[in-house]
Structure formats: C-alpha cells, structure tokens
Write an enzyme that holds these catalytic residues in place. Structure first.
Site, PDB file in Angstrom:
ATOM      1  CE  LYS A  65      -4.151  -1.934   2.124  1.00  0.00           C
ATOM      2  NZ  LYS A  65      -5.211  -1.743   3.142  1.00  0.00           N
ATOM      3  N   GLY A 226     -13.093  -6.803  10.650  1.00  0.00           N
ATOM      4  CA  GLY A 226     -12.887  -5.969   9.481  1.00  0.00           C
ATOM      5  C   GLY A 226     -13.753  -6.270   8.278  1.00  0.00           C
TER       6      GLY A 226
END
Length: 243
Positions: A65, A226
């Site tokens: 990321k 999540g």
C-alpha cells in the site's frame, strides 16, 4: 472483457476476489472478471501493467500500500496526504491512486462510537494504519500508535501498562496478527486490563472472531472485525472505477 484485480503478496486468502466475483454474478456482468496478482516484489508492478493493458482497475493490499506510490502516475489528494493507496484506477492510460480504506473504516466505526470514546491506540504502523489514523484525526479522536519498533511519540507493547490501557477506550489492530492460518496469534496486550468501556476493532476478518477479539469479548469489551470495512471499501473502489 473488463478486467479488475488485486495486487499483494501471499493473497490466496483474498476477500476481494470472492466479493467481486459474486457482485459481477449478481449484476449479470458476464464481461467482467476479477483476479489475484500475487507479486513477489513491487518491482514486478510495471511489467504487470505492461502485460495486461486491458486492466480497468486494481486493489492493493499488504505489503504494497505504501510501496506502490512511487510507481503511480498520480495520486488523489487524500491518498497523498495519508501516504497509502489501496485502489488504482486507469485514466486515459495513466494510473491514479486512491485510498478507499478511509471510507470503509470511518463508516464502519462511527455507528459503534460512544460519547466517552475519546482516545485510541492504533496497533501497527503499516499501510493500513495510515487510513485509520486519518479517520481518527478527522473524527477528533486522540490516538497513539503502538509498534514492535516504536519511533518517536509511539508506544511499544511493553509500554501498555494497565494504567495506559485505561486511558484509551478504542484499540484497533492494524497488524496481520490472528489472520488465517496463524489464528492463534494476537497483539501482545494485558487483556485482563480491559473492560466494558473498551472497543476492540480488528481489521482482520478471517477468522471472524480473532483471538484479539475473543480476549476482548471475555473482558466484556465491545468488538468489531474488518468484514464490513472491506465491503465498504470495495464498493467505494467500484464507484471510482465506474466514475
């Protein structure tokens, strides 16, 4: 064929591929596909793009990321401010980086908050934590980061005494600890110091009840995994690709 996919490392467990495969099926989009691109190194990204000119959009996951940013042509201002990208759109032959983790985390966290939830501990300092910290800041929630190798103004796990844990109502696991197949792992905390005033949020979704969440639940803490965050960020990515 409109092709989409996920880049990361060791991503056979991927949520995104199954989610989008079902979405395309539900919408009758037989001309759409979603696949995993498991890259041994981020240096393989330029060749991936060159070899797959029909790609319309990509998601990005651990551990790329942050590493992906120098390889992109442009960044959305929010992704640039955060320093992490989880969505790539192809615009007129150029790559544009976005961060939809912000939307996913913010919109899944807000319904859980109590007026007394004023401070948070962010466990982990990788790419996922960047979006989490951005959201906490935007919501006016004070936070500190916790790392195995703490930098300036960060806690180590050894710093998290009962007294420190009592000052922070929200604990957010941004590490991969506890995810399949190493489901026995959890952040190194004194869970016995937690109580019903605490909210434990785990970015991990597989298994649904991680050891981190299970130990919090045993102390009467509120818990959240999540999964919803992933659904919300995936929908936000889909919106970007179709804008």
């Amino acid at each position: 064929m409109k092709r989409f996919g996920l880049i990361g490392k060791n991503i056979a467990y991927s949520f995104s591929r199954g989610y989008f495969a079902q979405k395309f099926k539900d919408l009758g989009l037989e001309s759409h596909s979603y696949e995993n691109f498991d890259l041994p190194s981020i240096t393989a990204f330029p060749e991936l793009i060159k070899s797959n000119p029909d790609l319309k959009g990509l998601n990005v996951t651990i551990p790329y990321k942050q590493e992906i940013i120098p390889l992109l042509d442009d960044l959305h201002p929010e992704a640039e401010a955060i320093g992490a990208v989880n969505t790539i759109a192809f615009v007129e032959g150029k790559t544009m980086g976005y961060n939809t983790d912000i939307i996913g985390f913010r919109d899944s966290l807000k319904p859980l908050l109590r007026p007394t939830d004023q401070a948070a501990l962010v466990l982990g300092s990788g790419g996922a934590s960047k979006a989490v910290c951005h959201v906490l800041d935007s919501l006016g929630i004070r936070f500190e980061m916790v790392s195995r190798k703490p930098g300036p103004d960060q806690y180590s796990y050894q710093d998290l005494t009962d007294g420190v844990l009592g000052q922070y109502q929200i604990l957010i696991n941004c590490t991969p600890l506890g995810t399949h197949p190493r489901i026995e792992a959890a952040p190194d905390l004194r869970y016995e110091a937690l109580d019903s005033s605490h909210l434990l949020y785990d970015l991990v979704y597989n298994p649904p009840l991680t050891r981190f969440l299970k130990l919090g639940l045993q102390q009467g803490s509120r818990i959240k995994n999540g999964h919803e965050m992933l659904e919300l960020q995936a929908e936000a990515s889909w919106g970007i690709w179709n804008s």
